[in-house]
Scaffold this active site. Structure first.
Site, short mmCIF file in Angstrom:
data_model
loop_
_atom_site.label_atom_id
_atom_site.label_comp_id
_atom_site.label_asym_id
_atom_site.label_seq_id
_atom_site.Cartn_x
_atom_site.Cartn_y
_atom_site.Cartn_z
N SER A 119 -2.02 5.11 11.70
CA SER A 119 -0.72 4.18 12.45
C SER A 119 -1.40 4.88 14.16
O SER A 119 -1.61 3.09 14.42
CB SER A 119 0.62 4.29 11.90
N HIS A 139 7.99 8.93 6.36
CA HIS A 139 9.68 9.25 6.42
C HIS A 139 10.24 10.07 7.54
O HIS A 139 11.59 10.09 7.19
CB HIS A 139 10.83 8.91 5.57
#
Length: 210
Positions: A119, A139
């Site tokens: 990302s 997460h």
């Protein structure tokens, strides 16, 4: 949402509850009219079906970003690990083949564009304003923070920043997405417009730094 795509989403591998998926679809239908939809964290394509269905309706497109080697919580030894996604040649997770099959079977290959990579590396090359950003990658603290800092500046004014797995109560789940979600609200750049389960939809109300 078209019945055949809802069926495909319900039966795809992944962790998106139907009520949250339908809320994601509705948000993407609305904000996808403003510009492209970007998803951070593809996994096997379950949420990409909801987003792709919305993109088709809104006349938009979904770009979904993932290295496909799996976030921390789905590695071997963790509760959400799926051994069928292991690539035994390299001893690593590989959700890309399953994702491709999921999107092809749903008939959404024209609406859903996959970018395979980390990302933060892709964010550094990205320049297109986004109608909606959906953060659902790793997460733990570091990946959620990187996703927010790298991608949220690309959300256009009036567009949406959407978080998944936001749990105010630590007993319900990890706290990193919740802390970054609070950071987004406290920045004054975003306001909350919808809550559905662990899904939070924030609308960008002003330009500038996040």
């Amino acid at each position: 949402m078209p019945a055949e795509l809802l069926y495909a989403a319900k039966h795809a591998k992944g962790f998106m509850p139907v009520n949250e998926g339908l809320a994601l679809f509705a948000a993407a239908c609305h904000y996808g009219k403003l510009g492209p939809i970007c998803e951070i964290g593809t996994y096997c394509g379950k949420s990409a079906i909801y987003l792709g269905a919305a993109a088709r309706q809104a006349g938009s497109v979904v770009v979904t970003v993932d290295h496909h080697r799996g976030s921390e919580e789905i590695q071997p030894g963790w509760a959400h690990h799926d051994p069928t996604l292991m690539d035994i040649r390299f001893g690593k997770m590989d959700s890309l083949p399953t994702f491709r099959g999921t999107i092809a079977a749903a008939g959404l290959e024209d609406e859903v564009i996959a970018i395979v990579g980390r990302s933060e590396r892709v964010a550094g090359l990205w320049n297109t304003p986004l109608g909606m950003l959906f953060i659902d990658g790793g997460h733990s603290e570091e990946p959620v923070t990187r996703d927010y800092e790298g991608w949220a500046p690309h959300v256009m004014a009036g567009g949406a920043l959407v978080f998944h797995d936001v749990y105010p109560d630590p007993a319900d789940g990890g706290q990193a997405p919740y802390r970054v979600y609070l950071r987004a609200l406290e920045s004054g750049t975003f306001k909350e417009v919808q809550v559905e389960g662990s899904l939070r939809v924030l609308e960008r109300v002003k330009p500038g730094a996040i």
